[in-house]
Design an enzyme around this catalytic site. Structure first.
Site, short mmCIF file in Angstrom:
data_model
loop_
_atom_site.label_atom_id
_atom_site.label_comp_id
_atom_site.label_asym_id
_atom_site.label_seq_id
_atom_site.Cartn_x
_atom_site.Cartn_y
_atom_site.Cartn_z
CE LYS A 41 -3.76 -1.91 4.60
NZ LYS A 41 -3.12 -0.72 5.21
N1 GLU Z 1 0.41 -0.29 4.71
C1 GLU Z 1 0.84 1.00 5.13
C2 GLU Z 1 -0.26 1.72 5.88
O1 GLU Z 1 -1.16 1.10 6.42
C3 GLU Z 1 1.47 1.81 4.00
C4 GLU Z 1 0.58 2.06 2.84
C5 GLU Z 1 1.29 2.72 1.66
O2 GLU Z 1 2.46 3.04 1.75
O3 GLU Z 1 0.63 2.90 0.63
O4 GLU Z 1 -0.24 2.91 6.01
#
Ligand code: GLU
Length: 424
Positions: free
Chosen positions: A114
């Site tokens: 993240k």
């Molecule tokens: N931000 C989204 C999540 O929390 C998508 C992450 C992604 O597609 O890599 O799942």
């Protein structure tokens, strides 16, 4: 130069402590090796960067950015980038850990990551956002890459931001690198169906839960908190499927109408005015009131820790579909579990986004793009399979859906870690 002061946070508890405590509980229930739990309880790498950004008025603001990789035992790390004033390193670490579990539960070959920048994207012009994003990308350029770590949108970021990341990375490499980021605009290698994917995954997950109760969406009353990428599409899909969305909200506040809100009209109002507030077809309520309205399903699709030990016993919903990551505190979880509320946990209910991100990455690597029906059908297969596995384990072991989902996921990562062995 100015460094921006952080406002009062929406976080009541340290999310990374919450995530580690969840892992400890899973380890206990599934009897995991303590050495492994020690490994999985830490993030592999956390990078903290400063992001000096020229403002439109000529001054320079120095933003604070992070990129964290939790684990890569099952593949390159994957996860969104969040632009929000409350972002902290520990929040990003928790979100990275949850991404590891989410990818494992879905059976897609990624670890978890993240990123985030402490900023209020609503207060930045498009040019400022672009400069900040490009500088952030260049600060983390050695961390990301199609085989290494692949960012995507999250709260406060969108396809435009992904386009700038893609372009900055590609300019530095000297050629287009489609696989470096997902959630890109379709015109530059995005996947059909990616934008709606998180909401669609939540819809499929809820459909499966209702199927277990021998019912469908017809007449189902739902309250949706958050009207960003997840909440707005989910509200739309629910009404298209015959459910009645009785409450919605965004950061400006909420709307309530017990006979159902016209979601298309509310969306048009938001597009016109920038906020849901002021929409005539419903009464105004606060975001806190939204959580307590009379409804069968509550879908918290905004931020973490909105349902707490203080409001959990006042909620009327019998099913919670976690469109956001970590919307329930552990205290809320316990109260709702005791009350027999069915909780569809985040790593199951909001995994549609990363599943279609996986499809986008695969399409980009192959430079061969799929039809939208194909994307949606494959998403349906993956989410339904994960739901069924989670449901069966939850029944078999008499444990909550959250414990079953986390149990399946953590065991998969643990197995990959053991199979690979500890280096050196
Ligand atoms: N931000 C989204 C999540 O929390 C998508 C992450 C992604 O597609 O890599 O799942």
């Amino acid at each position: 130069m100015s460094t921006l002061a952080a406002p009062v946070s929406h976080l009541r508890e340290n999310p990374f402590e919450v995530a580690r405590e969840q892992l400890a509980q899973v380890a206990d229930v599934f009897n995991l090796d303590a050495n492994l739990v020690n490994v999985l309880g830490q993030c592999k790498k956390a990078v903290e960067v400063s992001v000096p950004t020229r403002r439109d008025n000529g001054s320079v603001s120095v933003f604070h950015g992070f990129r964290v990789t939790h684990n890569i035992a099952r593949g390159p790390s994957k996860g969104g980038i969040r632009y929000h004033p409350d972002v902290t390193l520990d929040e990003v670490k928790a979100l990275a850990m949850w991404m590891t579990w989410k990818c494992a539960l879905m059976g897609i070959p990624f670890g978890g990551a993240k990123g985030g920048i402490v900023c209020n994207p609503k207060e930045l012009s498009r040019d400022e956002l672009e400069r900040m994003t490009r500088r952030y990308t260049s600060e983390i350029i050695n961390e990301i890459g199609p085989e290494r770590d692949i960012p995507a949108p999250d709260v406060g970021t969108d396809a435009n931001v992904m386009a700038w990341i893609f372009d900055t990375y590609s300019m530095n490499k000297g050629h287009s690198v489609l696989g470096v980021v997902t959630g890109k605009p379709i015109t530059i290698g995005g996947s059909l169906g990616r934008e709606e994917a998180t909401a669609r995954g939540a819809l499929y997950c809820l459909r499966e839960a209702l199927r277990q109760q021998q019912r469908g969406f017809d007449g189902l009353t739902v309250a949706v908190q958050g009207f960003g990428n997840v909440g707005s599409y989910l509200a739309r899909f629910l009404t298209q499927n015959g459910a009645s969305v009785v409450a919605v909200s965004d950061s400006s506040g909420g709307l309530h109408n017990s006979s159902g809100i016209d979601i298309a009209a509310a969306t048009a109002h938001k597009q016109e005015t920038g906020a849901l507030q002021g929409f005539r077809g419903a009464d105004s309520i606060t975001n806190e009131e939204l959580l307590l309205v009379d409804c069968e399903v509550l879908a918290p699709c905004a931020l973490e820790q909105v349902v707490t030990g203080e409001n959990a016993d006042k909620m009327k919903a019998r099913i919670i579909c976690e469109g956001a990551n970590g919307p329930l505190t552990p205290a809320a979880d316990e109260i709702l579990e005791e009350r027999g509320v069915l909780i569809l946990p985040d790593i199951l209910a909001n995994a549609g986004g990363v599943v279609v991100s996986y499809f986008e990455w695969v399409q980009g690597l192959q430079e061969y793009f799929w039809k939208e029906d194909e994307v949606n059908a494959k998403l349906n297969d993956i989410v339904t399979r994960a739901f069924t596995q989670t449901w069966e384990l939850s029944e078999h072991r008499s444990i909550s859906m959250r414990m079953a989902a986390y149990g399946l996921a953590v065991q998969r990562v643990a197995e990959a870690t053991t199979t690979r062995g500890l280096y050196p």
